[in-house]
Design a protein around this motif. Sequence first.
Motif, PDB file in Angstrom:
ATOM      1  N   ILE A 120       0.891  -1.053   0.028  1.00  0.00           N
ATOM      2  CA  ILE A 120      -0.073   0.037   0.100  1.00  0.00           C
ATOM      3  C   ILE A 120       0.898   1.381  -0.049  1.00  0.00           C
ATOM      4  CG2 ILE A 120      -1.701   1.325   1.241  1.00  0.00           C
ATOM      5  CD1 ILE A 120      -2.747  -1.407   2.342  1.00  0.00           C
ATOM      6  N   ALA A 121       1.814   1.184   0.541  1.00  0.00           N
ATOM      7  CA  ALA A 121       2.793   2.560   0.880  1.00  0.00           C
ATOM      8  C   ALA A 121       3.672   2.596  -0.317  1.00  0.00           C
ATOM      9  CB  ALA A 121       3.745   2.220   2.242  1.00  0.00           C
ATOM     10  N   GLU A 122       3.587   1.454  -1.225  1.00  0.00           N
ATOM     11  CA  GLU A 122       4.654   1.595  -2.246  1.00  0.00           C
ATOM     12  C   GLU A 122       3.860   1.920  -3.448  1.00  0.00           C
ATOM     13  OE1 GLU A 122       7.949   2.274  -1.576  1.00  0.00           O
ATOM     14  OE2 GLU A 122       8.284   1.151  -3.605  1.00  0.00           O
TER      15      GLU A 122
ATOM     16  N   PRO B  53       2.333   5.005  -4.503  1.00  0.00           N
ATOM     17  CA  PRO B  53       2.582   6.218  -5.271  1.00  0.00           C
ATOM     18  C   PRO B  53       3.814   5.904  -6.274  1.00  0.00           C
ATOM     19  CG  PRO B  53       2.460   6.564  -2.769  1.00  0.00           C
ATOM     20  CD  PRO B  53       2.413   5.117  -3.156  1.00  0.00           C
ATOM     21  N   ALA B  54       4.789   5.178  -5.807  1.00  0.00           N
ATOM     22  CA  ALA B  54       5.894   4.983  -6.424  1.00  0.00           C
ATOM     23  C   ALA B  54       5.918   3.886  -7.667  1.00  0.00           C
ATOM     24  CB  ALA B  54       7.270   4.605  -5.649  1.00  0.00           C
TER      25      ALA B  54
ATOM     26  N   ARG C  86      -1.188  -1.161  -7.447  1.00  0.00           N
ATOM     27  CA  ARG C  86      -2.476  -0.775  -7.196  1.00  0.00           C
ATOM     28  C   ARG C  86      -3.487  -1.895  -7.438  1.00  0.00           C
ATOM     29  NH1 ARG C  86      -3.919   3.643  -5.230  1.00  0.00           N
ATOM     30  NH2 ARG C  86      -6.056   3.840  -4.669  1.00  0.00           N
TER      31      ARG C  86
ATOM     32  N   GLN D 138      -3.014  -4.917  -5.187  1.00  0.00           N
ATOM     33  CA  GLN D 138      -3.692  -4.568  -3.903  1.00  0.00           C
ATOM     34  C   GLN D 138      -5.586  -4.587  -3.780  1.00  0.00           C
ATOM     35  OE1 GLN D 138      -3.873  -3.961  -0.671  1.00  0.00           O
ATOM     36  NE2 GLN D 138      -5.726  -2.788  -0.819  1.00  0.00           N
ATOM     37  N   GLU D 139      -5.986  -4.053  -4.870  1.00  0.00           N
ATOM     38  CA  GLU D 139      -7.540  -3.997  -5.004  1.00  0.00           C
ATOM     39  C   GLU D 139      -7.977  -5.461  -5.259  1.00  0.00           C
ATOM     40  OE1 GLU D 139      -8.178  -1.143  -8.211  1.00  0.00           O
ATOM     41  OE2 GLU D 139      -7.979   0.484  -6.774  1.00  0.00           O
TER      42      GLU D 139
END
Lengths: 200, 200
Positions: free
Chosen positions: A110-112, A114-115, A120, A123-124
């Motif tokens: 989750i923290a990654e 943006p990079a 995404r 994760q979804e």
Amino acid sequence: MPKLIDHEHRREEIAEAVWRVILREGVGAVSVRTVAAEANLAVGSVRHVFPSKKELLEFSMALVHARARERVVRHTGLHDPRELAEAILHELLPLDSTRRAEMELEVAIIAETPAHPGLRAIQEEAHRGVRAACHGVLRHLLDRGRVHPDADLDAETLRLHALLDGLALHALTSEGAPEAVAERTTGVLRAHLDSLRPPA
Amino acid sequence: MPKLIDHEHRREEIAEAVWRVILREGVGAVSVRTVAAEANLAVGSVRHVFPSKKELLEFSMALVHARARERVVRHTGLHDPRELAEAILHELLPLDSTRRAEMELEVAIIAETPAHPGLRAIQEEAHRGVRAACHGVLRHLLDRGRVHPDADLDAETLRLHALLDGLALHALTSEGAPEAVAERTTGVLRAHLDSLRPPA
DNA sequence: ATCACAGTAGCACAGTCGTGCTAACATGGA
DNA sequence: TCCATGTTAGCACGACTGTGCTACTGTGAT
């Protein structure tokens, strides 16, 4: 024909090396070189299987979810609905070192995002999977009369899912002996399922 | 005496630049140079105020919590217990862009702890703060007869806290229009508080 | 025995990193 | 006016990054 390697197996070995690096030093420490060293391979060998860092990271993270999913479906044969519910939900909580590692990796994913926007979607998909598991568990309990018949199944699914992930997050960050944390975590979950029962 | 700078103000400006970098490109993109550029300062100026990256990161993360705490205490004057409860709890959910950013930063903090152990204490202090807020809210509701008198206050605190952080995590990662996500999130919280009420 | 080629090994490049360090600058009290 | 000094600017160093690329090794079908 030259020497042949089981590519899938090799990919999983390398992914597990990625996991170890993340758990020990954080996502920031993941590089082609650190992972190759962790897996006892040459950089060239890693790049032969994962041409870029992006593919390395995305495969490693997707494998986390695949492993968890495998463990969950292993319980689908249980008969008693409450036993089934707790077995499945417990697989999604960081109650031992394996599941704890999975949760740490989940946070890292989750923290990654943006990079690495490619994470995404991964994760979804996992999010939808856990939501479906919560829905299935509650539906099963409702059908067997273990949940108040007036309950709003969709609303309760959202609540259980949020509670589950919140407990997971807290079990991850809270201090104290692992057994004590596990006991407290499962206790809250048990109390929640109890609170959904129809009046005796 | 030469030109004097308000150090505290300068530190907060730089911390906000750190936030913007993390939100746009992830924690991995935080470096003395990227942050200096984001704050329109020279690297030397940043290092004059934060001698090392460690201090830069720890101050920036601690400030996230300080800002949230400020917002929460601003509601303590509310009279109606239910209104007070929702006002405080909503401050801890990513319902608008500011609070959403805070939650993204929170996840980044947790994910960075393996690499920066100093962040652990900062995260734990915030954890205790939110737990105390949940406890206070429930105690207040209980004292005013808005919670079933047989309720186990400590157990309900754990449950509410986990639900709250789970909802926050989900509001962060779930797709869809921000208003729809906010509506769904507050709805689950409202239903949970309702479920704690004594029978009419 | 030969050889095509999967797999291994690693050099090279341009870029970024944190940090130690020096030099210039600008300003408020004397 | 002058200078001490807080502030700014930025060079230098060694270490690390992802990736393009070449050369070598070992094997198994022919």
